[in-house]
Design a protein around this motif. Structure first.
Motif, PDB file in Angstrom:
ATOM      1  N   ALA A 214      -4.790  -6.485  -1.850  1.00  0.00           N
ATOM      2  CA  ALA A 214      -3.494  -7.178  -1.857  1.00  0.00           C
ATOM      3  C   ALA A 214      -3.611  -8.647  -1.452  1.00  0.00           C
ATOM      4  O   ALA A 214      -2.893  -9.496  -1.972  1.00  0.00           O
ATOM      5  N   GLY A 215      -4.527  -8.948  -0.531  1.00  0.00           N
ATOM      6  CA  GLY A 215      -4.664 -10.331  -0.073  1.00  0.00           C
ATOM      7  C   GLY A 215      -5.374 -11.230  -1.066  1.00  0.00           C
ATOM      8  O   GLY A 215      -5.190 -12.445  -1.047  1.00  0.00           O
ATOM      9  N   ILE A 216      -6.176 -10.630  -1.913  1.00  0.00           N
ATOM     10  CA  ILE A 216      -7.008 -11.420  -2.818  1.00  0.00           C
ATOM     11  C   ILE A 216      -6.263 -11.789  -4.094  1.00  0.00           C
ATOM     12  O   ILE A 216      -6.425 -12.871  -4.630  1.00  0.00           O
ATOM     13  N   ILE A 217      -5.440 -10.864  -4.570  1.00  0.00           N
ATOM     14  CA  ILE A 217      -4.816 -11.117  -5.861  1.00  0.00           C
ATOM     15  C   ILE A 217      -3.583 -12.000  -5.704  1.00  0.00           C
ATOM     16  O   ILE A 217      -2.828 -11.879  -4.749  1.00  0.00           O
ATOM     17  N   GLU A 218      -3.470 -12.936  -6.629  1.00  0.00           N
ATOM     18  CA  GLU A 218      -2.360 -13.874  -6.558  1.00  0.00           C
ATOM     19  C   GLU A 218      -1.175 -13.335  -7.351  1.00  0.00           C
ATOM     20  O   GLU A 218      -0.028 -13.499  -6.978  1.00  0.00           O
TER      21      GLU A 218
ATOM     22  N   ASP B  51       3.538 -12.256  -3.623  1.00  0.00           N
ATOM     23  CA  ASP B  51       4.550 -12.547  -2.593  1.00  0.00           C
ATOM     24  C   ASP B  51       5.942 -12.169  -3.080  1.00  0.00           C
ATOM     25  O   ASP B  51       6.772 -11.692  -2.310  1.00  0.00           O
TER      26      ASP B  51
ATOM     27  N   ARG C 139       6.466  -8.410  -2.904  1.00  0.00           N
ATOM     28  CA  ARG C 139       6.760  -7.948  -1.541  1.00  0.00           C
ATOM     29  C   ARG C 139       8.225  -8.088  -1.190  1.00  0.00           C
ATOM     30  O   ARG C 139       8.734  -7.341  -0.364  1.00  0.00           O
TER      31      ARG C 139
ATOM     32  N   PRO D 154      10.197  -4.423   5.782  1.00  0.00           N
ATOM     33  CA  PRO D 154       9.748  -4.849   4.457  1.00  0.00           C
ATOM     34  C   PRO D 154       8.751  -3.824   3.905  1.00  0.00           C
ATOM     35  O   PRO D 154       8.161  -3.068   4.671  1.00  0.00           O
TER      36      PRO D 154
ATOM     37  N   ASN E 219       5.233  -3.071   1.727  1.00  0.00           N
ATOM     38  CA  ASN E 219       4.035  -3.773   1.258  1.00  0.00           C
ATOM     39  C   ASN E 219       3.798  -3.461  -0.222  1.00  0.00           C
ATOM     40  O   ASN E 219       4.490  -2.642  -0.824  1.00  0.00           O
TER      41      ASN E 219
END
Lengths: 125, 283
Positions: free
Chosen positions: B193-197, B214, B217, B270, B272
């Motif tokens: 999740a952190g790597i893909i834009e 983002d 989310r 929220p 994820n």
């Protein structure tokens, strides 16, 4: 090591992580902070996301970019972060403290006592 | 720097529809997550983009050129496939050599450096490697190939947690040094999740959506509390799904949590990326 896996958007978590490090003196004022490439590799986050996080702090004048050199902490950044956090303190901690206390039936006086005890304990340390 | 434009792609396998009128654009120098449940059509899509299989109808356009049967367009694409696309009797280093014929920008020095980080012996034959190490060999090949478009189909299959972590680090590092379009198809949403834009989510052969992570989310949030209160709150709101346990109920509500007025006694959180994915792709 920080872990950007909370529910907040990662770029916001990253900006908060840098602020935290400025506040605790890990990144002193007028010193260089790691590059977005270094941060993104270390925490396995997208470089574009890291850049977004950094740009928030540039806009807030917490950090500034020196062309060709990298990013540096602004002088006065620590104070700026501290006063901003103080403002957030009420919203973030006091309100949730009161709501939890209400749920548990803890009275106002009991809360005040607990806080006093907690503060005294801290001072002894 | 390359863009992939997919227009009205349809592919059937006998009576089974693998892709149905898929249109999506992968913009240049962006890391995409291609997410979907088993059988959603992820591999079919990647195989068609890389020219390994043909669509029944529709077009794949790479940098403005129709890529079907066009070698110079297809040379811009590398697919790290779940299957081994190389002769299994090749040694790892010979696989790299073979790849460097097709990809002139193949970075042999970098490939060797990565292999030593993974402790992969490049003199071993592909057929003699364990599942995990075969995946690593293919992943290194993909990271080093130098193609402007790299498609990763399940790149961490069979990798232990340490090797997966190392792979994610290499993806980010390589992407920072030499930006390219990466499309990563994976089931390990939380880890990536952190790597893909941006994420392209496909469901039953159709693109559900294509959005910044983002943005995804903020598509929904969960509300839980006493069932009656939760139901009252959810009245008139669009829901993604929910769970109930005795008198407790959790509902997944569409919309942004920031604009939601959560009543006293209910708790809202929220969602994820993985959670939203699950709710949206449940059948």
């Amino acid at each position: 090591m920080a872990n950007f896996d909370g529910e907040k958007p990662i770029y916001i978590q990253m900006a908060e992580w840098i602020e935290e490090n400025i506040l605790t003196g890990v990144f002193p004022e007028e010193t260089q902070i790691p590059s977005t490439t270094e941060i993104s590799a270390m925490y396995r986050i997208n470089p574009a996301t890291a850049l977004k996080g950094v740009n928030i702090l540039v806009d807030k004048e917490i950090i500034y970019k020196k062309r060709g050199l990298g990013m540096f902490v602004c002088s006065g950044a620590e104070q700026k972060i501290r006063s901003e956090r103080k403002q957030e303190f009420c919203d973030k901690y006091i309100k949730s403290l009161i709501s939890e206390a209400t749920k548990l039936g803890i009275t106002k006086n009991e809360i005040i006592n607990m806080i006093e005890k907690g503060c005294d304990g801290n001072e002894h340390n | 720097m390359s863009t992939i434009e997919i227009r009205d792609l349809t592919k059937n396998y006998g009576k089974t529809t693998a892709l149905s009128n898929v249109s999506v654009t992968f913009k240049e120098n962006c890391i995409y997550g291609l997410l979907g449940r088993n059988g959603a059509g992820k591999s079919t899509l990647l195989n068609i983009i890389s020219g390994r299989t043909f669509a029944d109808s529709g077009e794949v356009i790479i940098d403005g050129v129709n890529a079907t049967g066009n070698d110079s367009a297809l040379c811009k694409v590398h697919l790290m496939s779940e299957q081994l696309l190389y002769n299994p009797s090749l040694k790892v280093k010979d696989m790299f050599k073979t790849a460097s014929f097709y990809y002139p920008d193949f970075d042999m020095e970098y490939a060797m450096k990565l292999c030593s980080e993974y402790e992969l012996d490049t003199n071993r034959k592909l057929s003699k490697l364990s599942t995990g190490y075969r995946t690593i060999a293919k992943a290194v090949n993909a990271l080093a190939c130098g193609a402007p478009i790299v498609l990763f189909d399940e790149p961490v299959l069979g990798l232990d947690a340490n090797h997966r972590d190392l792979f994610y680090k290499h993806v980010v590092n390589r992407y920072s040094e030499r930006p390219a379009t990466y499309v990563i198809s994976t089931h390990l949403i939380e880890e990536t999740a952190g790597i893909i834009e941006r994420a392209v989510i496909i469901k039953k052969g159709e693109v559900l959506f294509d959005k910044d992570t983002d943005e995804i989310r903020s598509m929904g949030y969960s509300v839980s509390g006493k069932a009656a209160d939760v139901d009252e709150f959810a009245k008139g709101k669009e829901l993604m799904g929910g769970d109930a346990l005795g008198g407790l109920k959790t509902l997944y509500v569409k919309g942004s949590l920031e604009n939601a007025d959560i009543p006293e006694g209910l708790s809202a959180e929220p969602m994820n990326l993985q959670n939203i994915f699950i709710q949206l792709t449940n059948s």
